[in-house]
Design a protein around this motif. Structure first.
Motif: not given
Length: 735
Positions: A307-308, A358-366, A370-374
């Motif tokens: 989607k990106l 790293l996980i934190n940064s990727i989550i924040r970018i998504y 406005n991407q849905r993150v699980l």
């Protein structure tokens, strides 16, 4: 010559649940003193009247006793006897208080009313429709279970399984056991092939019976999967079956063919056109489906568009650094770029290398887009830790997939996929073959997937080595973080973990100042045990203020021996839990306040293999033990208590995915076969604030040098390589 006596049980002095052996005192008419009876009695209770056949004997120490040959139960005839009988815990829903009320109301007619007119119990305070239903069921079940227990004992089977067998098959239990005892091994936790085989032999089923050989093959494959194997080589499997079954090769070969035709197993040729005879992999069907399914889903996810689109990766890296107010290491920058570019990726690395950042940064970018993150992790503790570290809700994989006890499966699958644009799985090294298959089925084709974990830890408790196979396949982009950050370098736990992982001896003596890693040299197992008890009970709580039960976790490579889990738990329970509210089941004692661990996945209760909790209540009237798991209360009926074990000490394998404030670990040369680098590394990395090793430097050195982990038979790496390469070739041809 046999004599017959009749009497009412006054008290039970001793009862062994494993074989029914009982020592009881009974009141016999015409005698003023109580008679001691010894022998096998099943599920009897004080107040019950028994007609006994046996022999009088004179014990040199205990005097006159009646040795039981056989018995039958009769109904208590006196008010006192009935009250004692009902108040003994025999009938779920009736305890001592309720028994007293019932007898006060109905007198000697109490049992007759329960048998013939149970609705009248509503005349007694505290008894409503729900409790009447419970009492009726327990009364009927008890009658059936008694018959089943007598049958099982006659076939050398522990009567502790009686309630479980009855609950599984109901009133048809005896017919099932007589018709095909091998079903017990497949259907009931705790009953293996060996037990079922004993019953079969007593019932006259021949050793060469095809039914026996087929059941034996399934049992051996299941045992091998418990050791981590997804499949097993054909000839090696036959060898294992010959050991267990003691029959001939031809019988096993025929049974393998029949079991394959019935699709209970799958055999796959490994010779790759080289025509090697019997060069085959043999799978239990569910493992074959799962392994092939993982490769297929990985291929589909990698090939589906994400989607990106048209997104500046370097700008995203810069934004994330400003947002988190940190400077990324090169490996972290590369991982962020890979997360934007790729549908599926793996992030691996040891402690202190910045996986959480790293996980934190990727989550924040998504989320910025406005991407849905699980977010998810295999265990409750790991998912809770992930939530705290990311400030974003994380669920266990089982809850993410919405397991439904009613339907017996996951609600989320390929027909009802998860609603997400990005899914991150932490502690991915813990995810076994079957769980990964179910998870991937629920990942939508257009979602991005990131697997995060430490590939150098021990593999999953369940079968397979999924994270390592995915990385080794080279089919999925992988970022390995290796740089230890400055703050992490201040922890000797983290420094020593990395030293061990790179094949270097850990620093075992580190000056006189404050430290988080200690080593105590002890040669003998008895001295190691003594030191561990001292550390748990006195030294660590007094010096550091940690709670000896909630904060300290003993990890050990062994189950048996002086410093194995069994003995450590017995000794630690004695010194750490003084509660007198206890229950004896199957030769072990459980106390209120005990630290316990679930040892199998129980989807109905939503507790899973490795979950740790505390016993908060023992209810003898309801015949339940309540355990608190991370703030959630779970009730265990007595027959289910073999699903939990004491957890003051647990195996290193069972500790995966968990972190503890304090870890104490015995390391001795007696553990030679289990002393492996990844085991020592995993144990050290479980400790968050303090790690203590007790043992010998020689044993530590053996573990550090031994970088040959036990082989697990799996073909996932090869399947992924083939699946991805076929896809690439087809694309090149324009297909």
């Amino acid at each position: 010559m046999f004599t017959e006596i009749e009497g009412q049980i006054e008290s039970i002095t001793y009862y062994n649940e494993e074989n029914g052996y009982t020592i009881a005192k009974i009141k016999v008419g015409g005698r003023h003193d109580l008679v001691t009876v010894v022998g096998s009695l099943f599920s009897v209770s004080p107040g019950e009247v028994l007609r006994l056949k046996g022999l009088w004997e004179n014990h040199p120490k205990f005097g006159e006793q009646f040795k039981i040959e056989s018995y039958e139960s009769a109904i208590p005839a006196t008010v006192t006897g009935i009250e004692k009988y009902l108040g003994s815990g025999l009938i779920k829903g009736i305890g001592p208080v309720m028994a007293k009320r019932l007898v006060a109301k109905f007198g000697v007619e109490t049992l007759d009313i329960i048998e013939r007119d149970i609705r009248r119990l509503q005349e007694v305070e505290g008894i409503g429709g729900k409790r009447i239903g419970m009492i009726r069921k327990a009364w009927d079940d008890q009658r059936e279970i008694r018959d089943l227990m007598v049958f099982l004992q006659g076939h050398d089977v522990s009567p502790t399984y009686g309630a479980k067998i009855y609950r599984q098959y109901g009133k048809d239990a005896l017919n099932v056991v007589r018709g095909n005892p091998y079903r017990l091994a497949a259907d009931i936790f705790g009953i293996g092939f060996v037990t079922a085989d004993k019953i079969a032999e007593k019932l006259g089923i021949a050793r060469e019976s095809p039914k026996r050989a087929e059941a034996g093959i399934l049992y051996v494959l299941a045992q091998l999967s418990d050791e981590g194997h997804v499949y097993y080589p054909y000839e090696s499997l036959i060898g294992e079956c010959l050991k267990i079954l003691g029959t001939d090769r031809e019988t096993i070969v025929k049974a393998l063919g029949k079991t394959a035709i019935e699709k209970k197993i799958v055999m796959e040729d490994l010779s790759r056109g080289q025509r090697k005879e019997n060069d085959k992999a043999v799978y239990l069907a569910k493992f074959y489906v799962s392994e092939a399914g993982i490769a297929g889903r990985m291929k589909a996810l990698l090939r589906s568009p994400g989607k990106l689109r048209d997104f500046d990766r370097d700008e995203a890296v810069g934004w994330a650094q400003r947002e988190l107010k940190i400077d990324f290491a090169e490996g972290q920058k590369r991982a962020v770029r890979e997360a934007i570019d790729n549908k599926v990726m793996v992030v691996t690395g040891g402690p202190g290398t910045g996986k959480t950042t790293l996980i934190n940064s990727i989550i924040r970018i998504y989320k910025r887009l406005n991407q849905r993150v699980l977010l998810s992790a295999p265990t409750g503790r790991a998912s809770k830790r992930m939530s705290e570290a990311t400030d974003h809700e994380a669920k266990t994989i089982h809850r993410l997939l919405e397991y439904s006890p009613k339907d017996g499966g996951f609600k989320r699958d390929d027909h009802n996929p998860l609603e997400a644009d990005l899914i991150v799985i932490d502690e991915a090294s813990m995810v076994d073959t079957i769980l990964m298959h179910h998870f991937l089925k629920a990942v939508p084709d257009d979602a991005a997937l990131i697997l995060v974990g430490d590939v150098d830890q021990l593999p999953s408790v369940g079968a397979g080595n999924v994270l390592k196979d995915v990385i080794d396949s080279a089919a999925v982009p992988t970022v390995r973080l290796t740089e230890i950050f400055r703050q992490a370098k201040e922890s000797l736990i983290i420094v020593n973990a990395h030293r061990v992982n790179s094949g270097e001896m850990p620093t075992l003596h580190h000056g006189d100042g404050p430290q988080d890693f200690y080593f105590f040299q002890r040669e003998e197992p008895e001295k190691v045990l003594e030191k561990i008890i001292e550390l748990c009970k006195e030294k660590i709580p007094r010096k550091f203020g940690f709670n000896p039960i909630d904060d300290i976790q003993v990890l050990t490579p062994m189950h048996r021996g002086i410093v194995g889990t069994a003995n450590l738990n017995t000794e630690l329970q004695k010194c750490l839990n003084s509660s007198t509210d206890e229950l004896e089941r199957g030769g072990r004692v459980l106390k209120a306040g005990d630290k316990v661990m679930q040892i199998r996945n129980n989807y109905d209760k939503e507790v899973f293999n490795g979950d740790i909790g505390r016993i908060v209540r023992i209810d003898r009237e309801e015949q339940e033990v309540t355990v608190n798991f991370e703030g959630r209360s779970v009730a265990y009926e007595y027959p289910d208590l073999d699903e939990i074990v004491l957890a003051y000490a647990v195996s290193v394998h069972k500790s995966q995915g968990s972190e503890y404030p304090v870890v104490i670990m015995p390391v001795l040369t007696q553990h030679y076969l289990l002393l492996q680098r990844n085991l020592l590394y995993t144990g050290i990395t479980r400790g968050k604030r303090l790690v203590v090793l007790v043992g010998t430097t020689k044993a530590v050195a053996i573990a550090v040098k031994n970088n040959r982990p036990q082989k697990r038979y799996t073909l996932l790496k090869e399947r992924m390589r083939v699946a991805i390469s076929k896809g690439t070739a087809a694309e090149a041809r324009g297909e």
